[in-house]
Structures are given as structure tokens and as C-alpha cells.
Design a protein around this motif. Structure first.
Motif, PDB file in Angstrom:
ATOM      1  N   ALA A 173       0.812  -1.215   0.000  1.00 48.08           N
ATOM      2  CA  ALA A 173       0.000   0.000   0.000  1.00 48.08           C
ATOM      3  C   ALA A 173       0.844   1.263   0.000  1.00 48.08           C
ATOM      4  O   ALA A 173       0.520   2.236  -0.679  1.00 48.08           O
ATOM      5  N   ASN A 174       1.923   1.267   0.767  1.00 51.79           N
ATOM      6  CA  ASN A 174       2.741   2.486   0.817  1.00 51.79           C
ATOM      7  C   ASN A 174       4.023   2.358  -0.003  1.00 51.79           C
ATOM      8  O   ASN A 174       4.890   3.224   0.058  1.00 51.79           O
ATOM      9  N   CYS A 175       4.140   1.274  -0.752  1.00 51.70           N
ATOM     10  CA  CYS A 175       5.221   1.091  -1.740  1.00 51.70           C
ATOM     11  C   CYS A 175       6.617   0.977  -1.138  1.00 51.70           C
ATOM     12  O   CYS A 175       7.603   1.150  -1.865  1.00 51.70           O
ATOM     13  N   TRP A 176       6.740   0.681   0.147  1.00 48.33           N
ATOM     14  CA  TRP A 176       8.080   0.580   0.734  1.00 48.33           C
ATOM     15  C   TRP A 176       8.439  -0.838   1.159  1.00 48.33           C
ATOM     16  O   TRP A 176       9.587  -1.120   1.468  1.00 48.33           O
ATOM     17  N   ASP A 177       7.470  -1.740   1.195  1.00 49.07           N
ATOM     18  CA  ASP A 177       7.764  -3.109   1.618  1.00 49.07           C
ATOM     19  C   ASP A 177       8.674  -3.779   0.589  1.00 49.07           C
ATOM     20  O   ASP A 177       8.308  -3.956  -0.575  1.00 49.07           O
ATOM     21  N   GLY A 178       9.880  -4.144   1.017  1.00 48.10           N
ATOM     22  CA  GLY A 178      10.843  -4.784   0.129  1.00 48.10           C
ATOM     23  C   GLY A 178      11.772  -3.826  -0.584  1.00 48.10           C
ATOM     24  O   GLY A 178      12.617  -4.255  -1.380  1.00 48.10           O
ATOM     25  N   ALA A 179      11.650  -2.527  -0.322  1.00 50.72           N
ATOM     26  CA  ALA A 179      12.503  -1.544  -0.990  1.00 50.72           C
ATOM     27  C   ALA A 179      13.948  -1.671  -0.510  1.00 50.72           C
ATOM     28  O   ALA A 179      14.209  -1.852   0.682  1.00 50.72           O
ATOM     29  N   VAL A 180      14.887  -1.556  -1.449  1.00 52.20           N
ATOM     30  CA  VAL A 180      16.315  -1.613  -1.144  1.00 52.20           C
ATOM     31  C   VAL A 180      16.993  -0.439  -1.844  1.00 52.20           C
ATOM     32  O   VAL A 180      16.839  -0.261  -3.055  1.00 52.20           O
ATOM     33  N   GLN A 181      17.735   0.353  -1.088  1.00 50.54           N
ATOM     34  CA  GLN A 181      18.402   1.530  -1.635  1.00 50.54           C
ATOM     35  C   GLN A 181      19.866   1.540  -1.215  1.00 50.54           C
ATOM     36  O   GLN A 181      20.188   1.206  -0.075  1.00 50.54           O
ATOM     37  N   LEU A 182      20.727   1.941  -2.141  1.00 55.50           N
ATOM     38  CA  LEU A 182      22.123   2.196  -1.810  1.00 55.50           C
ATOM     39  C   LEU A 182      22.243   3.657  -1.428  1.00 55.50           C
ATOM     40  O   LEU A 182      21.837   4.547  -2.180  1.00 55.50           O
ATOM     41  N   MET A 183      22.797   3.939  -0.231  1.00 53.34           N
ATOM     42  CA  MET A 183      22.796   5.295   0.306  1.00 53.34           C
ATOM     43  C   MET A 183      24.177   5.717   0.769  1.00 53.34           C
ATOM     44  O   MET A 183      25.043   4.897   1.064  1.00 53.34           O
ATOM     45  N   PHE A 184      24.357   7.021   0.823  1.00 55.22           N
ATOM     46  CA  PHE A 184      25.567   7.631   1.379  1.00 55.22           C
ATOM     47  C   PHE A 184      25.137   8.640   2.427  1.00 55.22           C
ATOM     48  O   PHE A 184      24.143   9.353   2.258  1.00 55.22           O
ATOM     49  N   ALA A 185      25.884   8.716   3.530  1.00 53.13           N
ATOM     50  CA  ALA A 185      25.586   9.709   4.556  1.00 53.13           C
ATOM     51  C   ALA A 185      26.875  10.178   5.210  1.00 53.13           C
ATOM     52  O   ALA A 185      27.840   9.418   5.345  1.00 53.13           O
ATOM     53  N   GLU A 186      26.881  11.447   5.592  1.00 54.56           N
ATOM     54  CA  GLU A 186      27.945  12.013   6.401  1.00 54.56           C
ATOM     55  C   GLU A 186      27.312  12.451   7.720  1.00 54.56           C
ATOM     56  O   GLU A 186      26.392  13.271   7.723  1.00 54.56           O
ATOM     57  N   VAL A 187      27.778  11.875   8.820  1.00 55.93           N
ATOM     58  CA  VAL A 187      27.199  12.140  10.142  1.00 55.93           C
ATOM     59  C   VAL A 187      28.182  12.984  10.943  1.00 55.93           C
ATOM     60  O   VAL A 187      29.390  12.702  10.963  1.00 55.93           O
ATOM     61  N   GLN A 188      27.674  14.018  11.600  1.00 51.83           N
ATOM     62  CA  GLN A 188      28.541  14.965  12.291  1.00 51.83           C
ATOM     63  C   GLN A 188      28.138  15.154  13.739  1.00 51.83           C
ATOM     64  O   GLN A 188      27.040  14.784  14.163  1.00 51.83           O
ATOM     65  N   MET A 189      29.057  15.727  14.504  1.00 50.87           N
ATOM     66  CA  MET A 189      28.742  16.290  15.809  1.00 50.87           C
ATOM     67  C   MET A 189      28.686  17.802  15.650  1.00 50.87           C
ATOM     68  O   MET A 189      29.213  18.358  14.683  1.00 50.87           O
ATOM     69  N   LEU A 190      28.067  18.483  16.607  1.00 49.87           N
ATOM     70  CA  LEU A 190      27.935  19.935  16.516  1.00 49.87           C
ATOM     71  C   LEU A 190      29.182  20.623  17.068  1.00 49.87           C
ATOM     72  O   LEU A 190      29.130  21.403  18.020  1.00 49.87           O
ATOM     73  N   THR A 191      30.303  20.310  16.465  1.00 53.77           N
ATOM     74  CA  THR A 191      31.584  20.930  16.777  1.00 53.77           C
ATOM     75  C   THR A 191      32.522  20.640  15.622  1.00 53.77           C
ATOM     76  O   THR A 191      32.452  19.543  15.036  1.00 53.77           O
ATOM     77  N   PRO A 192      33.412  21.562  15.274  1.00 58.67           N
ATOM     78  CA  PRO A 192      34.356  21.279  14.190  1.00 58.67           C
ATOM     79  C   PRO A 192      35.560  20.457  14.622  1.00 58.67           C
ATOM     80  O   PRO A 192      36.360  20.072  13.777  1.00 58.67           O
ATOM     81  N   VAL A 193      35.711  20.183  15.918  1.00 54.92           N
ATOM     82  CA  VAL A 193      36.921  19.497  16.381  1.00 54.92           C
ATOM     83  C   VAL A 193      36.803  17.976  16.334  1.00 54.92           C
ATOM     84  O   VAL A 193      37.774  17.275  16.598  1.00 54.92           O
ATOM     85  N   VAL A 194      35.624  17.455  16.004  1.00 53.27           N
ATOM     86  CA  VAL A 194      35.435  16.012  15.841  1.00 53.27           C
ATOM     87  C   VAL A 194      35.080  15.753  14.386  1.00 53.27           C
ATOM     88  O   VAL A 194      34.102  16.300  13.869  1.00 53.27           O
ATOM     89  N   GLY A 195      35.875  14.929  13.724  1.00 49.66           N
ATOM     90  CA  GLY A 195      35.652  14.653  12.316  1.00 49.66           C
ATOM     91  C   GLY A 195      34.325  13.958  12.063  1.00 49.66           C
ATOM     92  O   GLY A 195      33.780  13.264  12.919  1.00 49.66           O
ATOM     93  N   THR A 196      33.786  14.166  10.873  1.00 46.99           N
ATOM     94  CA  THR A 196      32.543  13.502  10.489  1.00 46.99           C
ATOM     95  C   THR A 196      32.811  12.040  10.165  1.00 46.99           C
ATOM     96  O   THR A 196      33.945  11.618   9.977  1.00 46.99           O
ATOM     97  N   ARG A 197      31.737  11.282  10.083  1.00 44.15           N
ATOM     98  CA  ARG A 197      31.822   9.879   9.672  1.00 44.15           C
ATOM     99  C   ARG A 197      31.053   9.711   8.363  1.00 44.15           C
ATOM    100  O   ARG A 197      29.860   9.985   8.303  1.00 44.15           O
ATOM    101  N   GLU A 198      31.767   9.280   7.352  1.00 45.51           N
ATOM    102  CA  GLU A 198      31.155   9.017   6.053  1.00 45.51           C
ATOM    103  C   GLU A 198      30.917   7.524   5.915  1.00 45.51           C
ATOM    104  O   GLU A 198      31.795   6.713   6.200  1.00 45.51           O
TER     105      GLU A 198
END
Length: 700
Positions: A315-340
Motif C-alpha cells: 500500500a505504501n510502496c516501501w515493503d521490500g525496498a532496497v536503496q544504496l545510500m551515502f551519509a555524512e554524520v557529524q557532531m555539533l563541533t568542528p573538532v570532531v571529524g565527520t563519519r562518512e
């Protein structure tokens, strides 16, 4: 809270990292990200790329919140000018082994390109019969047709990724000017994984489905099992993964495969909570990358759906969906590097009212993919969603990461190395906060006491929309994302590390046009997070730290609740200056993990029109503010708390302060030393005032 060091006693390798371990990868990436010109690319059939050199075995640290060479597929260049190779193999009659003939390079004709493009528009994945027919028609070897379609599909994926993430100019690295203090390591290590990790796009669907189905089964057990897999901490009440039990439950062929030359660490955490959002909409939020980014604005600095591997059903078209994704996750400070991180996201309906969404990195899905280029991998992680009454959902979040161990700034070492910084508790707290914000933004029955100074629902919505835009801009500016280039400068007192960055706004009407200077500093204070947050958001105490307030308290013009906690609110404050008055728009946000106070001076006449309900999209704001975290130490004595009896149980705070100033209205103006000195003085003075208010001048 603890960390287990599982060392194999091998000394760390000091060899230079080989970023291009296969000839095919070197040629392809040179064309895509470096030269930008036409290069002869070597065609490699799926699974036939050579292996990279073996890597040393590594050491691994296990932490909890409590305790193939990449395959190449052509270049970005116009495929009418691409050089194509056919790599043929013959049997050696003497020893039955295969040896490769010399590779043949040639250029397709314009007519051949047009015919293949025409078929590609109708069928990007032609079957063998179609390829055979086309090869006869065009006078090409069937493999040449196959390789052309492989390259064309990957070209589109690379273009899609670069467009989604705002790709950097060819020949540049996103962090090529940044200070090494942001992410540690040498220049090679600081480059974005996005520039290199492209070979993953060619993975076979059947292999991916095998991996995600296995990951889904692991997630279900990780989300639902209790002891002995998860043990509750006596100190914090949170759950710790029993890694020995985990390895028994989910054995791997090579659990310590020398993925990186240095130590690797495993972070595992689990958190359960109730969120106010209907189940179908929550599923949609996770599967739509733009909605996902907006749900975690303080955490996700970049995200993109690189490829849709499998469309969903139902019904909502998401059952069985598979996606290849990229993300960059950060903390709210420039002194800790992000995680890609690259990962495959798989969504599945388990039963009526019960869904699961699993993320897993896929570097091991084929033997010839080299994981050394990515410093963070997702082991099976994700959410177990259960529908509740009254449009609520129960969410069990499992976050399980394998990361290359790196040097962390001393202030944040405890919170990062313990797994709290990027763990399930932070994701859950942010999700709950944002779901509540969405609820309050759409509500039409907000009590009068929670909305003062605004007469209409249209005015309320307009102000909340403007405040949200201001805060999201602040989050983007504050982190160590490769969007930002931070340079370290000495502070006036010599006690704090101050980082500055400049940028130019040419077209965005949502902030002032011209040259903008950003300055940020992070410090530890012996004050609990709640006390520090209450102090900074209180308009009656603003004059104690805000040099622009001219020594007098601010007056409240309007106040709008955007959550049940009174700390989640938007306010408009009037400050008396020597010559005239100034209005300040302030947005305060708090959850179980972090708090923020974001503000910006606003034009009074423009803000008055926003209050009446006018569109706020062209209202210019340039936010400054504070991010506040607990220091990660579960108990520390002699810190300032709201209750004397809590002194022995609450830790201090990690405060990040950020200022932005417009140094020139001309976009062509150069950044002056005077501007840097001015913002340095402003930041140092504000920190001094905050320390004085709490009588902790010796804080660092």
C-alpha cells in the motif's frame, strides 16, 4: 562504561595507504575526479578486477554507550568520446590456465553511440538476446555492448550522487585546506570517501539481497533479544552488548580480517522509545532521503540515495525496498571529524503494524571490493517499528558500527570513544524531538499560555518555519563537514582553540549577501548541561553574556512552544541599544542527548510582517549560538548542578560557541585581519562572561 581491547600484538603499519589498489580503479577515478578530460578507460567485467594487496591484521576495540579494489565503470566524460576496451581470454593448452591477451582499445562511432543510447532509454539492462542483436547490427563484439551499458549505468549513478551532494570541482579535495585538527591523520586520510568509493555501484542485485536478508535477521534478534546478548549497566541503566555472546550468535568467517592497518573499534548500542508519528509516515521518513535528513538536522550533514536497487511493494510502496545510500554524520563541533558511510537500506513489513528497516555496509558482498577506502562501516543496524495507539510508534534502535580508530580531540575523547557520540541514544533522542516539533507545528489547539505575542495560526506557522530554517543553517555551519573549511587561530586568552572559516553568499535571500565570517570554539565547563542550557536561553540573564545587550535584560515580544519540554521554544526578544532597539529571534532545542540555543538579530519591520503570517522565506537571518553536551563522564564531583544533592552524579558540559558576522556587503571583498580579530574578541569576551557567571574562570 568500558572498552575491550582485542589486540593481536601486531605493531601498527606505517605504510602509506594505497588509495588506488587496482589498475582499473586508478584509471577510472583519474578520469572521474581528477583530470576531467578524455582518458582511455580499461573495461573490467563484473568480478574480474584484480585484488588489492593483502593488509596487516588489525587490533579491535569493542565499545558500547556504556562501556576489491573498487570496480571502475568509465568516466564522467561524454560517452561519444570514451575509449572502450575488450578484454579477451584464451585457454593455455599446456597448463589449462587462463592468460589475458593484450587489451584492445578503440573508439565507438557516433552512429554506434546513438543506437546504444536509443536502446538504453528503453532498456538500461538489455538481456543477452538484445545485446547479441545490437552487436550484429553495429558490428561490435557482444562484450563491447555489455561494457558500454555497464559504463552508461554507472555514469548516471555517479552524476546523480555528485548532483545530490553538490560535488566539488574536479581536481579538488573537499578538505584540502582544512586543518588536520578537524579529523586527524594526513592529507590522504582527510579526503572525502565520496571521491573514491565508487566501485560499489556495480554490485549484483542477487548478492545484495542475500546480504540484506541476512542483515534483517540479525537486526530482528539484536532488537528483541535480552540477556545474555544485552546486559544492563548498573551505573547508567543502559544496555551493553555482550560481544562474546554476539560472536557466538552471529559468527563471521573473518572477524578480524585486517581491514585497516591501525586499530579498529566496534560501537554497539540499543535504545527504545515512543515517538508521536503514525507508522506509515515514519517508514516514509526513513525511505525518503530528504525527509530523513530533515528528521536529523543536527546529525546528518550530507545524504543521498545513490541507487534504487529494488522498488518496494504494498500500500505504501516501501515493503521490500532496497536503496544504496551515502551519509555524512557529524557532531555539533568542528573538532570532531565527520563519519562518512555507504550502506544499503532495506525496508520490510514483518507483520500487521510491525516494520523493520536495516542498514548494512556492503563492502564484503563481493570478494574483490576493498573496504580500506572507507573509515566507517555499518554492521547490521536500524529500527524495529511497532504501531501503538493514538498515532504513536514504539521504536527500538540498534546502532552497530565498525570504525577505523583515529585521534579524537581531548575534550570529546570520552564521549566519542565510549560510543555515545554516534550511538542509538542520540539517534532516538533526535527522532523523538523532531517528531514532537512536527506535531506542534501542525497543531491548531495549542494552549494560549504556550503562544504569547502571536495572534494567528498563520503567524505562528511563519515564525516556526523561520526559526527552523535559522537553526538548520546553524547546524550546517557548526560541524566538521567537508562543506566547511576551518582554520585554527590563537585566542585572546590563549586558553581556547578558536577556529574560523569564511564563505560568500551571492544569491541566497535567506541570509545577508556578502562575505560571512564564522568563528567557533569548544570548551569544557564544570556545569551540568541543564543548568548551562537554562542560563543561556533565559532572556532575563542575556545581558550577563551577550555583549550586544548593552547591560540590560531583554524583553519578551513573543514566545511559542514547539514541544512539551519548556526548553523547546521559539521566542522574539527586544534588546535596548544606545541609539535604538533591536529584535532577536531565538530558537531553543533540547533532548535527552544534547541542547542548543540559536539566535539571530532580525529586522523589526520584517519580523512584524512575519508575526502577522507573511511568508518568511526572504527574511535574512545569520545565526549564532551554542551547542551543549554532557561530557560523557557518568559521575564527577564538584560540578554546579540545579540540585545540591546531584553534585556527585552529574558530569560537566561540553560547550561549543559559534558566531557569524557579515564582514562586507560586497561578495568580492577580501577577508581582513581586522574582521578576524573582531570576531576573536567577541568570542573570547563571551566565553569569559559565561565563565564569570559560574565562577569557573579556570575551566578549559
Amino acid at each position: 562504561m568500558g572498552v575491550v581491547d582485542m589486540s593481536n600484538n601486531h605493531p601498527p603499519s606505517h605504510e602509506t595507504k594505497d588509495f588506488f589498489p587496482s589498475p582499473a580503479l586508478s584509471l577510472s577515478l583519474a578520469g572521474i575526479f581528477r583530470d576531467g578530460g578524455n582518458v582511455e578507460t580499461e573495461e573490467v567485467e563484473d568480478g574480474s578486477a584484480s585484488r588489492g594487496r593483502p593488509r596487516e591484521e588489525s587490533t579491535v576495540e569493542i565499545s558500547s554507550e556504556n562501556s576489491g579494489p573498487l570496480r571502475s565503470r568509465g568516466s564522467d566524460d561524454d560517452f561519444e568520446h570514451a575509449d572502450i576496451t575488450c578484454n579477451e581470454e584464451d585457454e593455455d593448452p599446456n597448463n589449462n590456465s587462463k592468460k589475458k591477451k593484450r587489451k584492445k582499445y578503440h573508439r565507438h562511432t557516433a552512429e554506434q553511440i546513438r543506437e546504444m543510447e536509443a536502446l538504453f532509454k528503453e532498456s538500461p539492462h538489455p538481456d543477452e538476446k538484445q545485446r547479441q542483436q545490437l552487436s550484429k547490427q553495429l558490428g561490435l563484439h557482444p562484450r563491447q555492448v555489455k561494457f558500454w551499458f555497464q559504463n552508461r549505468r554507472t555514469q548516471i549513478k555517479v552524476e546523480k550522487l555528485r548532483a545530490a551532494l553538490g560535488k566539488y570541482p574536479i581536481g579538488t579535495s573537499p578538505n584540502n585546506n582544512s586543518s588536520s585538527s578537524c579529523s586527524g591523520g594526513n592529507e590522504e586520510e582527510n579526503r572525502s570517501a565520496l571521491d573514491y568509493y565508487t566501485g560499489i555501484f556495480g554490485l549484483e542485485k542477487s548478492r545484495i539481497m542475500h546480504v540484506v536478508n541476512k542483515a534483517m535477521e540479525e537486526l530482528k534478534k539484536m532488537a528483541t533479544c535480552g540477556e545474555p546478548l544485552w546486559i544492563r549497566s548498573f551505573e547508567t541503566g543502559r544496555e551493553i552488548l555482550n560481544y562474546d555472546e554476539y560472536m557466538k550468535e552471529f559468527p563471521t568467517e573473518n572477524p578480524r580480517d585486517g581491514r585497516w592497518p591501525n586499530k579498529r573499534c566496534i560501537e554497539a548500542s540499543r535504545e527504545t522509545g515512543i515517538v508521536f508519528m503514525e507508522l506509515p509516515r515514519l517508514v516514509q521518513t526513513f525511505m525518503d532521503v530528504n525527509q530523513w535528513k530533515e528528521m536529523f538536522p543536527s546529525m546528518i550533514s550530507k545524504a543521498a540515495t545513490v541507487d534504487v536497487i529494488c522498488n518496494g511493494e504494498g500500500a505504501n510502496c516501501w515493503d521490500g525496498a532496497v536503496q544504496l545510500m551515502f551519509a555524512e554524520v557529524q557532531m555539533l563541533t568542528p573538532v570532531v571529524g565527520t563519519r562518512e558511510v555507504y550502506f544499503v537500506r532495506y525496508c520490510k513489513q514483518l507483520s500487521v503494524g510491525q516494520w523493520a528497516i536495516v542498514d548494512v555496509s556492503v563492502d564484503k558482498v563481493e570478494d574483490n571490493i576493498d573496504a580500506s577506502l572507507v573509515k566507517c562501516r555499518k554492521l547490521p543496524s536500524g529500527c524495529f517499528l511497532q504501531e501503538q495507539s493514538n498515532a504513536h510508534c514504539k521504536v527500538t534502535w540498534v546502532e552497530h558500527l565498525e570504525c577505523q580508530k583515529s585521534i579524537v580531540h581531548s575534550l570529546y575523547r570520552v564521549i566519542v570513544n565510549s560510543g555515545q557520540a554516534f550511538g542509538a541514544r542520540r539517534w532516538m533522542a533526535t527522532l523523538q524531538q523532531q517528531c514532537e516539533r512536527l506535531l506542534f507545528s501542525m497543531a491548531t489547539n495549542i494552549p494560549t499560555k504556550d503562544t504569547t505575542g502571536v495572534a494567528t495560526l498563520a503567524g505562528r506557522k511563519s515564525i516556526l518555519t523561520l526559526a527552523q530554517r535559522m537553526t538548520w543553517s546553524f547546524y550546517r555551519m557548526l560541524g566538521a563537514s567537508s562543506y566547511n573549511t576551518w582554520n585554527k587561530i590563537p585566542s585572546k586568552t590563549g586558553q581556547e582553540d578558536i577556529r574560523v572559516a569564511s564563505r560568500k553568499n551571492l544569491t541566497d535571500t535567506g541570509e545577508p549577501h556578502g562575505v560571512i565570517l564564522c568563528a567557533v570554539s569548544s570548551i569544557w565547563l564544570p556545569v551540568s548541561r541543564n543548568v548551562l542550557f537554562d542560563f543561556l536561553k533565559d532572556e532575563t540573564r542575556r545581558h550577563e553574556w551577550d555583549v550586544m545587550s548593552n547591560g540590560g535584560p531583554a524583553q519578551s515580544v513573543a514566545n511559542l512552544a514547539k514541544g512539551q519540554d519548556k526548553g523547546n521554544a521559539v521566542s522574539i526578544q527586544a534588546v535596548k541599544l544606545r541609539e535604538n532597539n533591536m529584535w532577536i529571534l531565538q530558537d531553543t532545542c533540547t533532548n535527552a542527548y544534547e541542547s542548543a540555543v540559536v539566535y539571530a538579530p532580525v529586522d523589526i519591520a520584517g519580523m512584524q510582517s512575519v508575526i502577522t503570517g507573511c511568508d518568511s522565506s526572504n527574511t535574512a537571518v545569520l545565526p549564532s549560538g551554542f551547542s551543549i553536551l554532557s561530557d560523557g563522564i557518568e559521575s564527577r564531583g564538584l560540578v554546579i548542578t540545579s540540585k545540591p544533592e546531584d553534585r556527585s552524579s552529574e558530569g560537566g558540559s561540553l560547550l561549543t560557541i559559534a558566531f557569524q558576522i557579515l564582514t562586507s556587503n560586497s561578495p568580492t571583498a577580501k577577508l581582513s585581519k581586522e574582521s578576524v580579530e573582531s570576531v576573536n574578541n567577541l568570542l573570547s569576551s563571551t566565553l569569559h562572561k559565561i565563565k564569570t557567571s559560574f565562577q569557573c574562570d579556570d575551566a578549559y
